[in-house]
Design a protein around this motif. Structure first.
Motif, PDB file in Angstrom:
ATOM      1  N   UNK A  57      24.125   9.319 -23.143  1.00 21.49           N
ATOM      2  CA  UNK A  57      23.173   7.957 -23.658  1.00 21.49           C
ATOM      3  C   UNK A  57      21.660   8.860 -23.823  1.00 21.49           C
ATOM      4  N   UNK A  58      21.653   8.747 -24.614  1.00 20.70           N
ATOM      5  CA  UNK A  58      20.320   9.687 -25.152  1.00 20.70           C
ATOM      6  C   UNK A  58      18.837   8.463 -24.566  1.00 20.70           C
ATOM      7  N   UNK A  59      19.005   7.372 -24.646  1.00 21.09           N
ATOM      8  CA  UNK A  59      18.188   5.885 -24.159  1.00 21.09           C
ATOM      9  C   UNK A  59      18.408   5.864 -22.916  1.00 21.09           C
ATOM     10  N   UNK A  60      17.003   5.669 -22.452  1.00 21.85           N
ATOM     11  CA  UNK A  60      17.469   5.156 -21.046  1.00 21.85           C
ATOM     12  C   UNK A  60      15.939   3.396 -21.328  1.00 21.85           C
ATOM     13  N   UNK A  61      15.643   2.542 -20.771  1.00 19.59           N
ATOM     14  CA  UNK A  61      15.149   1.939 -20.711  1.00 19.59           C
ATOM     15  C   UNK A  61      15.016   1.713 -18.894  1.00 19.59           C
ATOM     16  N   UNK A  62      13.618   1.129 -18.324  1.00 19.78           N
ATOM     17  CA  UNK A  62      13.026  -0.054 -17.413  1.00 19.78           C
ATOM     18  C   UNK A  62      12.782  -0.993 -17.526  1.00 19.78           C
ATOM     19  N   UNK A  63      13.167  -2.048 -16.730  1.00 21.58           N
ATOM     20  CA  UNK A  63      12.967  -3.388 -16.676  1.00 21.58           C
ATOM     21  C   UNK A  63      12.350  -3.881 -15.415  1.00 21.58           C
ATOM     22  N   UNK A  64      11.615  -4.874 -15.182  1.00 19.74           N
ATOM     23  CA  UNK A  64      11.912  -5.557 -13.938  1.00 19.74           C
ATOM     24  C   UNK A  64      12.410  -7.020 -14.206  1.00 19.74           C
ATOM     25  N   UNK A  65      12.236  -7.488 -13.414  1.00 15.92           N
ATOM     26  CA  UNK A  65      12.940  -9.063 -13.140  1.00 15.92           C
ATOM     27  C   UNK A  65      12.750 -10.101 -12.000  1.00 15.92           C
TER      28      UNK A  65
ATOM     29  N   UNK B  70       0.920  -1.004   0.171  1.00 12.44           N
ATOM     30  CA  UNK B  70      -0.576  -0.020   0.147  1.00 12.44           C
ATOM     31  C   UNK B  70       0.807   1.507   0.260  1.00 12.44           C
ATOM     32  N   UNK B  71       2.319   1.679   0.035  1.00 15.15           N
ATOM     33  CA  UNK B  71       3.170   2.680   0.503  1.00 15.15           C
ATOM     34  C   UNK B  71       3.566   2.711  -0.896  1.00 15.15           C
ATOM     35  N   UNK B  72       3.991   3.764  -1.499  1.00 19.70           N
ATOM     36  CA  UNK B  72       4.363   4.375  -2.331  1.00 19.70           C
ATOM     37  C   UNK B  72       6.265   4.039  -2.782  1.00 19.70           C
ATOM     38  N   UNK B  73       6.982   4.007  -3.754  1.00 20.19           N
ATOM     39  CA  UNK B  73       7.896   4.067  -3.596  1.00 20.19           C
ATOM     40  C   UNK B  73       8.796   4.488  -5.101  1.00 20.19           C
ATOM     41  N   UNK B  74       9.897   4.972  -4.609  1.00 18.87           N
ATOM     42  CA  UNK B  74      10.514   5.640  -6.089  1.00 18.87           C
ATOM     43  C   UNK B  74      11.447   5.005  -6.169  1.00 18.87           C
ATOM     44  N   UNK B  75      11.534   4.584  -6.932  1.00 18.83           N
ATOM     45  CA  UNK B  75      13.471   3.796  -7.376  1.00 18.83           C
ATOM     46  C   UNK B  75      13.944   4.636  -8.472  1.00 18.83           C
ATOM     47  N   UNK B  76      15.524   5.420  -8.596  1.00 14.06           N
ATOM     48  CA  UNK B  76      16.123   6.018  -9.356  1.00 14.06           C
ATOM     49  C   UNK B  76      17.174   5.337  -9.866  1.00 14.06           C
ATOM     50  N   UNK B  77      17.589   6.102 -11.205  1.00 10.55           N
ATOM     51  CA  UNK B  77      18.428   6.029 -12.500  1.00 10.55           C
ATOM     52  C   UNK B  77      19.469   6.815 -12.494  1.00 10.55           C
ATOM     53  N   UNK B  78      20.510   6.890 -12.683  1.00  8.22           N
ATOM     54  CA  UNK B  78      21.198   7.960 -13.021  1.00  8.22           C
ATOM     55  C   UNK B  78      22.510   6.497 -14.194  1.00  8.22           C
ATOM     56  N   UNK B  79      21.889   7.205 -15.405  1.00  7.23           N
ATOM     57  CA  UNK B  79      22.661   7.062 -16.537  1.00  7.23           C
ATOM     58  C   UNK B  79      23.864   6.938 -16.894  1.00  7.23           C
ATOM     59  N   UNK B  80      24.720   7.113 -18.074  1.00  6.15           N
ATOM     60  CA  UNK B  80      26.111   7.215 -18.259  1.00  6.15           C
ATOM     61  C   UNK B  80      25.484   8.609 -19.631  1.00  6.15           C
TER      62      UNK B  80
ATOM     63  N   UNK C  70       4.139  -6.925  -6.584  1.00  5.88           N
ATOM     64  CA  UNK C  70       5.305  -6.204  -7.434  1.00  5.88           C
ATOM     65  C   UNK C  70       7.132  -6.482  -6.901  1.00  5.88           C
ATOM     66  N   UNK C  71       6.965  -6.651  -6.010  1.00  5.47           N
ATOM     67  CA  UNK C  71       8.313  -7.646  -5.660  1.00  5.47           C
ATOM     68  C   UNK C  71       9.482  -8.419  -6.269  1.00  5.47           C
ATOM     69  N   UNK C  72      10.221  -7.449  -6.335  1.00 12.35           N
ATOM     70  CA  UNK C  72      11.080  -8.055  -7.965  1.00 12.35           C
ATOM     71  C   UNK C  72      12.323  -7.517  -8.009  1.00 12.35           C
ATOM     72  N   UNK C  73      13.326  -7.498  -8.977  1.00 10.13           N
ATOM     73  CA  UNK C  73      14.645  -6.307  -9.392  1.00 10.13           C
ATOM     74  C   UNK C  73      13.988  -5.403  -9.992  1.00 10.13           C
ATOM     75  N   UNK C  74      14.363  -4.109 -10.356  1.00 11.75           N
ATOM     76  CA  UNK C  74      13.939  -3.355 -11.183  1.00 11.75           C
ATOM     77  C   UNK C  74      15.095  -2.952 -11.196  1.00 11.75           C
ATOM     78  N   UNK C  75      15.459  -3.167 -12.852  1.00  7.16           N
ATOM     79  CA  UNK C  75      17.317  -2.473 -13.531  1.00  7.16           C
ATOM     80  C   UNK C  75      16.577  -1.821 -14.532  1.00  7.16           C
ATOM     81  N   UNK C  76      17.695  -0.692 -14.666  1.00  4.03           N
ATOM     82  CA  UNK C  76      17.229   0.237 -16.086  1.00  4.03           C
ATOM     83  C   UNK C  76      18.897   0.398 -16.699  1.00  4.03           C
ATOM     84  N   UNK C  77      18.486   0.573 -17.403  1.00  3.17           N
ATOM     85  CA  UNK C  77      19.655   0.753 -18.802  1.00  3.17           C
ATOM     86  C   UNK C  77      19.496   1.636 -19.699  1.00  3.17           C
TER      87      UNK C  77
ATOM     88  N   UNK D 104      23.324  -1.331 -28.046  1.00  6.55           N
ATOM     89  CA  UNK D 104      23.866  -2.216 -26.328  1.00  6.55           C
ATOM     90  C   UNK D 104      23.207  -1.022 -25.639  1.00  6.55           C
ATOM     91  N   UNK D 105      22.973  -1.849 -24.839  1.00  4.44           N
ATOM     92  CA  UNK D 105      22.681  -1.619 -23.284  1.00  4.44           C
ATOM     93  C   UNK D 105      23.668  -1.877 -22.306  1.00  4.44           C
TER      94      UNK D 105
END
Lengths: 113, 111
Positions: free
Chosen positions: B29-37, B16-26, B86-93, B99-100
């Motif tokens: 890099x013009x493209x940024x992706x979020x994945x869940x694993x 029920x709580x909200x969460x924020x996940x942060x990604x600092x890209x290289x 929603x429990x998982x690993x959230x990956x950013x690329x 190439x990612x």
């Protein structure tokens, strides 16, 4: 819709054995990438194959792109425990400016000493 | 050189709580992706940013998920009213082309 099928899903072998992982699709890709992911880390690119029929070697790893650019294989010779990880293939369909890759579900490899 | 970084590395939250996940890209890099694993599984595409174009949100599983990329750099993935699934690993690329380059991920656990 799963456009890239990887097999096998799981593989457990002894050190020194050979293995092949397959990545198959009915779609054509402009290129295909292979990544390896170790526990607690993100995937890391191993190789990109671009030309139909292309073969690339990376030490004991041999990658092949199918002639029709719809499938690929990864062959590991004399596997080592350090090869353990999740192997992912990803295809680039190069749809305009969209650079979203199509990902396989991965092959989890365990190489036992 | 600096790679993709993600924070936090681990997040435990209550349902029920909200969460924020942060990604600092290289940088650059013009493209940024979020994945869940999920554990030992492949990558589930969530969202894709490319330059100043409208993001491709086609992978977001529900309207509880949203993401933004400010100034073409840092990205935040927000999950509202978290659920146990929603429990998982959230990956950013991030990527300069095809190439990612992946960050180490954020492991989210919803109790």
């Amino acid at each position: 819709t799963q456009l890239l099928e990887q097999s096998p899903q799981f593989l457990s072998i002894q050190e020194g054995e050979n293995l092949t992982v397959y990545c198959n699709s009915s779609s054509v890709f402009s290129s295909l990438q292979w990544y390896r992911q170790e526990p607690g880390e993100g995937p890391v690119l191993l190789v990109t194959v671009v030309t139909g029929g292309e073969v690339k070697k990376l030490k004991r790893l041999t990658f092949q792109f199918g002639d029709a650019r719809k499938d690929s294989s990864l062959h590991i010779t004399a596997a080592q425990p350090g090869d353990t990880g999740l192997y992912l293939c990803a295809g680039d369909q190069r749809a305009g400016n969209n650079r979203k890759l199509i990902w396989g579900l991965g092959t989890s490899l365990a190489v036992n000493p | 050189g600096a790679g993709v970084s993600q924070s936090p590395s681990n997040k435990v939250t209550e349902k029920g709580k909200d969460v924020e996940l942060r990604c600092d890209p290289i940088s650059g890099h013009t493209a940024l992706y979020w994945y869940r694993q999920s554990l030992g599984q492949g990558l589930e595409f969530l969202i894709y940013f490319q330059g100043n174009s409208a993001p491709d949100k086609s992978g977001l599983p529900s309207d509880r998920f949203s993401a933004e990329r400010t100034g073409g750099s840092v990205s935040t993935l927000t999950i509202q009213r978290t659920q146990q699934e929603d429990s998982a690993v959230y990956l950013c690329a991030s990527s300069p082309g095809t190439r990612q380059y992946f960050g180490p991920g954020t492991r989210l656990t919803v109790l």
